[in-house]
Design a protein around this motif. Sequence first.
Motif, PDB file in Angstrom:
ATOM      1  N   ASP A 342       0.854  -1.190   0.000  1.00  0.00           N
ATOM      2  CA  ASP A 342       0.000   0.000   0.000  1.00  0.00           C
ATOM      3  C   ASP A 342       0.894   1.244   0.000  1.00  0.00           C
ATOM      4  N   ASP A 345       0.026   4.310   2.195  1.00  0.00           N
ATOM      5  CA  ASP A 345      -0.014   4.217   3.662  1.00  0.00           C
ATOM      6  C   ASP A 345       1.403   4.392   4.213  1.00  0.00           C
ATOM      7  N   ALA A 347       2.649   4.001   7.096  1.00  0.00           N
ATOM      8  CA  ALA A 347       3.061   2.931   8.002  1.00  0.00           C
ATOM      9  C   ALA A 347       3.541   1.707   7.218  1.00  0.00           C
ATOM     10  N   VAL A 348       2.844   1.373   6.147  1.00  0.00           N
ATOM     11  CA  VAL A 348       3.256   0.238   5.313  1.00  0.00           C
ATOM     12  C   VAL A 348       4.582   0.540   4.633  1.00  0.00           C
TER      13      VAL A 348
END
Length: 359
Positions: A342, A345, A347-348
């Motif tokens: 992703d 995102d 965080a990803v």
Amino acid sequence: MTPGTYPGGAVHFRGKAVTLSSRDPADPAVVEATIVQASFQFLAGETPEAGLDGLTVTAWPGLTIDGASPTIRRCRFVANSPYAIRCLDGAPLIERCLFLDNLGQYAPAIRCHGGAAVIRNNMVAGNIAEAEPSASYCGQASGAGILQNAVVDNSAADTGFGGAAILCISGGPLIAGNILIGNGDEAAAIAAFDAEPRVVRNALGTLDLDDFDRAALAADGNLEGDPGLVESSPGVWVIQDAASPCVDAGVHLAGGLFGLADLAGNSRIQNGRIDIGACEWTPTPPTPITLVVTHDGTGDYTTIQAAIDAAAGAGEIIVVRPGLYNEAIDFRGKAVTVTGTDPADPAVVAATVLRISGS
């Protein structure tokens, strides 16, 4: 103009070089939602700098041109009566418009009386006339050009007038690169009374037209039989597949359409030659192959390099799941994309760490 419905009356351009446009003429949804219930009048010698772009017109009647040359582009003419466009002399350009469900005594879509109108790359479908022709009329218009249109599935209650799709009375317009099919009597798709239109590279139901010589039509590249169309949206008929005889068989006279979008949203012209009709056949691009990389063996590969090595280089997408990948990467000249699960995102992205050397 912002999307909405604008009520009736008459709109006179009064010779001014202005264009009335929707907010985004290139967006079919915006064009469909910008509805004008007014009758437009170009009666004072308007030039090509005046016109309409990206509106839906539904009025009584739609648009009248007399001795003017406006540009009418990317509009929808729907449910007008007794005609969508009537042109008396002048030299308007009418292109990339949809004429749908208009109703009139004759030629409810487009009527040209004299002048040198250029009518190109339009879709004319589902219009109903009380007498033929079911779609368009061209009278005393030797300089007119009817080019690269699709005139499909129109009808006339009375067939005694002649000209199921196009009626020519006097003059000699150029009729080239059109699809004329399903408009009633295929043998009268084009009718000529005291007229000598040049009919070149059209797709017709039959070459045995009542007012033309079959051998001459064939010599000028006209085709007969099923052009292989499918209705992609109301009134928009497109070529179904590459087997259609219309593919790459149009006329180069429509060169001004290079790079423009047709009514189906496809780029016009492909493979170096335009297709017959109003829409360009475009193959559906293949779905890219996705290869998944993960350390724990639950994906297709455990290393990025192994996935690249296995790819054919045909646009594959290599999806790397979160983790630490410490390896030398070589794309080997292949057209592949390496991405996280992703990319949007943070965080990803932060959890997918590549310590890469090489190229």
